[in-house]
Design a protein around this motif. Structure first.
Motif, PDB file in Angstrom:
ATOM      1  N   VAL A   1       0.835  -1.205   0.000  1.00 42.57           N
ATOM      2  CA  VAL A   1       0.000   0.000   0.000  1.00 42.57           C
ATOM      3  C   VAL A   1       0.868   1.253   0.000  1.00 42.57           C
ATOM      4  CG1 VAL A   1      -1.578   1.376   1.422  1.00 42.57           C
ATOM      5  CG2 VAL A   1      -2.034  -1.065   1.044  1.00 42.57           C
ATOM      6  N   LEU A   2       1.854   1.315   0.898  1.00 48.86           N
ATOM      7  CA  LEU A   2       2.699   2.498   0.981  1.00 48.86           C
ATOM      8  C   LEU A   2       3.554   2.655  -0.271  1.00 48.86           C
ATOM      9  CD1 LEU A   2       3.569   4.910   2.644  1.00 48.86           C
ATOM     10  CD2 LEU A   2       5.268   3.467   3.778  1.00 48.86           C
ATOM     11  N   GLN A   3       4.021   1.559  -0.825  1.00 49.38           N
ATOM     12  CA  GLN A   3       4.807   1.636  -2.061  1.00 49.38           C
ATOM     13  C   GLN A   3       3.959   2.119  -3.226  1.00 49.38           C
ATOM     14  OE1 GLN A   3       6.222  -2.404  -2.144  1.00 49.38           O
ATOM     15  NE2 GLN A   3       8.164  -1.907  -1.120  1.00 49.38           N
ATOM     16  N   ASN A   4       2.708   1.696  -3.282  1.00 49.43           N
ATOM     17  CA  ASN A   4       1.802   2.208  -4.315  1.00 49.43           C
ATOM     18  C   ASN A   4       1.532   3.699  -4.117  1.00 49.43           C
ATOM     19  OD1 ASN A   4       0.426   0.349  -6.425  1.00 49.43           O
ATOM     20  ND2 ASN A   4       0.546  -0.961  -4.614  1.00 49.43           N
ATOM     21  N   MET A   5       1.401   4.098  -2.854  1.00 45.98           N
ATOM     22  CA  MET A   5       1.182   5.515  -2.556  1.00 45.98           C
ATOM     23  C   MET A   5       2.363   6.371  -3.014  1.00 45.98           C
ATOM     24  SD  MET A   5      -1.647   6.588  -1.028  1.00 45.98           S
ATOM     25  CE  MET A   5      -1.163   7.968  -0.005  1.00 45.98           C
ATOM     26  N   ASN A   6       3.563   5.849  -2.842  1.00 44.27           N
ATOM     27  CA  ASN A   6       4.770   6.614  -3.149  1.00 44.27           C
ATOM     28  C   ASN A   6       5.153   6.578  -4.626  1.00 44.27           C
ATOM     29  OD1 ASN A   6       5.315   7.581  -0.549  1.00 44.27           O
ATOM     30  ND2 ASN A   6       6.336   5.667   0.035  1.00 44.27           N
ATOM     31  N   LEU A   7       4.453   5.792  -5.416  1.00 45.63           N
ATOM     32  CA  LEU A   7       4.823   5.629  -6.816  1.00 45.63           C
ATOM     33  C   LEU A   7       4.867   6.949  -7.591  1.00 45.63           C
ATOM     34  CD1 LEU A   7       5.600   3.673  -9.047  1.00 45.63           C
ATOM     35  CD2 LEU A   7       3.163   3.348  -9.528  1.00 45.63           C
ATOM     36  N   PRO A   8       3.847   7.834  -7.493  1.00 44.25           N
ATOM     37  CA  PRO A   8       3.931   9.109  -8.228  1.00 44.25           C
ATOM     38  C   PRO A   8       5.157   9.925  -7.849  1.00 44.25           C
ATOM     39  CG  PRO A   8       1.701   8.745  -7.448  1.00 44.25           C
ATOM     40  CD  PRO A   8       2.556   7.710  -6.787  1.00 44.25           C
ATOM     41  N   ARG A   9       5.510   9.893  -6.574  1.00 44.70           N
ATOM     42  CA  ARG A   9       6.674  10.660  -6.130  1.00 44.70           C
ATOM     43  C   ARG A   9       7.965  10.044  -6.662  1.00 44.70           C
ATOM     44  NH1 ARG A   9       4.942  11.447  -1.569  1.00 44.70           N
ATOM     45  NH2 ARG A   9       4.129  13.494  -2.068  1.00 44.70           N
ATOM     46  N   GLU A  10       7.998   8.715  -6.746  1.00 43.09           N
ATOM     47  CA  GLU A  10       9.177   8.051  -7.298  1.00 43.09           C
ATOM     48  C   GLU A  10       9.323   8.362  -8.785  1.00 43.09           C
ATOM     49  OE1 GLU A  10       8.913   3.892  -6.489  1.00 43.09           O
ATOM     50  OE2 GLU A  10       8.576   4.197  -4.345  1.00 43.09           O
TER      51      GLU A  10
END
Length: 259
Positions: free
Chosen positions: A95-104
Motif C-alpha cells: 500500500v505504501l509503495q503504491n502511494m509513493n509511486l507518483p513521487r518516485e
C-alpha cells in the motif's frame, strides 16, 4: 476567476464509418480550488469531457485552457491526478509503495513535500488504513483499494484531480463511508476536483457546483451552485436544504431526459 475555461467545445468520434457527436458547444468555467461534479445520463460525454480537460484527448472544435495553459502542457507538467473507477494498484507493491509511486516517478522524496502537499502516511491514516501500510492489494477489500487510489491522487502533488465515477463499483455503505472521507480530505487540501458521477446525493454532498449535462450530444444544460455550509458533516444529508437540492437536480435531469 476561472481556472479551467472551456469555450464552444465539441468532440466527435468515428464509429462504423459514421461520425458520432459526443459533445457539442460546451461552455464552462471552473474556479481554482473548487469541487465540481458532472452528472447526466449514460453516454452524455461526461467521461469524454473529463479526458479532454486532462489532456488525454483533443476536441475537434473550441478552446480549453487550464491555468492559462493547454491541457497537454499541464499533463506534461504532471498537474493532473487521475482516479478511475477501478484503482490501478500494482499487486507486487505494498500500500505504501503504491502511494509513493507518483513521487518516485517524479523523483521526489518525502522530504521534498511542498507546504500544501499531503504526506502519504498521514493520508492513509486519515482513511483508516494506517495498519495496512505494508499490506498488498490482494489483502485489501475493494473499498480499501479504492481508498488507496483516492488518497494517492491527493499525495501526488497534482493541483487538479480528475475522478471518473470512483465509487461506482462499491456497495452503498462503503460508498457512503468513502464519500465522507473524501470530503474531509478535500476540505483540508482544497485541490481543484472534477468528479463524474451518476449519484445525485453524492454530487450534492461533495460539490460546490453540479454541472448537469444533456443526453448525447452532451451539452451543459445547467450549472447548480450548492450553497451548503462547509465543513460538511454527515448530518447535513438529513437536512431539508440538502433534500431540496436533491429534488431540484432530479427534476432537472428528468426534464433534460424527456426533452
Amino acid at each position: 476567476m476561472s481556472y479551467i475555461s472551456i469555450s464552444n467545445l465539441s468532440k466527435r468520434f468515428v464509429r462504423r464509418g459514421q461520425w458520432t457527436e459526443a459533445l457539442s458547444s460546451v461552455d464552462l468555467n471552473i474556479a481554482k480550488g473548487s469541487f465540481v461534479s458532472f452528472i447526466g445520463p449514460s453516454g452524455c460525454g461526461k467521461s469524454t469531457l473529463l479526458r479532454i480537460i486532462g489532456g488525454l484527448m483533443k476536441a475537434e472544435e473550441g478552446g480549453i485552457k487550464v491555468g492559462g495553459r493547454s491541457p497537454q502542457e499541464m499533463q506534461a507538467d504532471k498537474q493532473f491526478g487521475f482516479v478511475p473507477q477501478a484503482p490501478a494498484l500494482f499487486p507486487w507493491r505494498t500500500v505504501l509503495q503504491n502511494m509513493n509511486l507518483p513521487r518516485e516517478v517524479n523523483k521526489r522524496s518525502r522530504t521534498d513535500l511542498a507546504e500544501d502537499e499531503a504526506d502519504p502516511i498521514e493520508l492513509l491514516q486519515a482513511v483508516g488504513l494506517g495498519d495496512f501500510l505494508h499490506a498488498y492489494p490482494k489483502e485489501l477489500s475493494g473499498g480499501m483499494r479504492q481508498r488507496v487510489g483516492i488518497v494517492r491522487a491527493f499525495a501526488s502533488g497534482a493541483p487538479i484531480l480528475l475522478m471518473d465515477e470512483p465509487f461506482s463499483a462499491l456497495d452503498e455503505i462503503t460508498r457512503e463511508v468513502l464519500m465522507h472521507q473524501l470530503v474531509r480530505i478535500w476540505e483540508q487540501h482544497k485541490k481543484t476536483v472534477i468528479f463524474v458521477t451518476h449519484n445525485i446525493q453524492e454530487a450534492v454532498y461533495l460539490s460546490d457546483q453540479v454541472v448537469i449535462m444533456s443526453s448525447r450530444p452532451g451539452r451543459i444544460s445547467r450549472v447548480v451552485d450548492i450553497d451548503l455550509p462547509r465543513p460538511r458533516g454527515e448530518k447535513i444529508i438529513e437536512s431539508p436544504e440538502f433534500y431540496q437540492y436533491v429534488v431540484r437536480l432530479r427534476e432537472s435531469l428528468r426534464e433534460r431526459w424527456e426533452a
